[in-house]
Design an enzyme around this catalytic site. Structure first.
Site, PDB file in Angstrom:
ATOM      1  N   LYS A   1       0.500   4.773   8.530  1.00  0.00           N
ATOM      2  CA  LYS A   1       0.619   4.809   7.975  1.00  0.00           C
ATOM      3  C   LYS A   1      -0.280   5.110   6.517  1.00  0.00           C
ATOM      4  CE  LYS A   1       5.156   2.446   9.478  1.00  0.00           C
ATOM      5  NZ  LYS A   1       6.157   1.777   9.053  1.00  0.00           N
TER       6      LYS A   1
ATOM      7  N   SER B   1       0.942  -1.437  -0.163  1.00  0.00           N
ATOM      8  CA  SER B   1       0.104  -0.460   0.038  1.00  0.00           C
ATOM      9  C   SER B   1       0.478   1.233   0.222  1.00  0.00           C
ATOM     10  CB  SER B   1      -0.704  -0.052   1.236  1.00  0.00           C
ATOM     11  OG  SER B   1      -1.681  -0.771   1.571  1.00  0.00           O
TER      12      SER B   1
ATOM     13  N   LYS C   1      -7.474   1.272  -2.827  1.00  0.00           N
ATOM     14  CA  LYS C   1      -7.226   0.954  -1.697  1.00  0.00           C
ATOM     15  C   LYS C   1      -6.506   2.351  -0.039  1.00  0.00           C
ATOM     16  CE  LYS C   1      -5.514  -1.336   2.305  1.00  0.00           C
ATOM     17  NZ  LYS C   1      -3.982  -2.116   2.458  1.00  0.00           N
TER      18      LYS C   1
END
Length: 228
Positions: free
Chosen positions: A169, A26, A101
């Site tokens: 994150k 990601s 995502k």
């Protein structure tokens, strides 16, 4: 990918059969497109295929996989992705998987925080949070987050799951990407700060449902399970 002894060093530039580099991490959608351009110059193909589903999805090969690639590349890599995921979706060209995502993380993080607020409110107001959760699961507020993370909050089960340090994150990527696009994500920013508070209290390895702990501190109340 591009560093010393990285993937690119093992490729044959402009070989007869282009290699398929499938990036399932990601990362920034903007950086993803740069990676794709650099690899295309070398005659290689690149696809971004981030996932959702956590540890359980990975163990059971039921991940949701969001793919950014050309139609031809997607057709070649889908049989492999099908071995890992229950839902494999071609979202669009390179970068679209990472965009999807980011959208996923915006929804999930905001929903986790909303569930935490709702159960905390119910508990402090004197209702049984588990019965409130069961009632809500039968209505329009039902969600996978309420089902799974809501139960973890009530049961005080904050073992990963998906670690807060990783989720934070992801939100950093979301906020940085949004800033580059000139988009304001105020709720996402608030949730990100609550995760930062978890880290400050030693919660890097907690499941992301532990965001409720920071709201409990603000309310001076911990969600209470009612006796049977």
């Amino acid at each position: 990918l591009f560093g010393e002894n990285g993937v690119v060093e093992g490729l044959e530039p402009h070989s007869d059969q282009a290699k398929m580099i499938v990036d399932m991490s990601s990362i920034s959608p903007l950086e993803t497109r740069k990676f794709s351009t650099r690899l295309n110059v070398l005659g290689q193909e690149y696809a971004d295929a981030p996932v959702s589903g956590g540890d359980v999805g990975a163990q059971n090969a039921t991940l949701t996989i969001m793919v950014g690639a050309s139609a031809a590349v997607f057709a070649r890599i889908k049989p492999v992705l099908d071995l890992m995921g229950k839902t494999v979706t071609h979202v669009g060209e390179t970068g679209a998987g990472q965009i999807c995502k980011v959208a996923n993380q915006i929804i999930v993080s905001s929903t986790i925080e909303a569930v935490a607020e709702a159960l905390l409110f119910a508990s402090k107001a004197g209702a049984d949070p588990e019965k409130v959760r069961q009632a809500l699961l039968g209505g329009f507020a039902a969600s996978r987050v309420l089902e799974v993370h809501g139960e973890r909050m009530i049961q005080r089960n904050f073992e990963p799951g998906f670690r807060i340090e990783l989720h934070q994150k992801d939100l950093d990527i979301a906020l940085a990407s949004a800033s580059a696009l000139g988009v304001s994500l105020p709720n996402t920013a608030t949730v990100r700060e609550l995760f930062s508070a978890c880290l400050a209290h030693g919660g890097a390895k907690w499941d992301n449902s532990a965001i409720v702990k920071m709201l409990e501190k603000l309310a001076n109340h911990e969600i209470q399970k009612h006796p049977e």
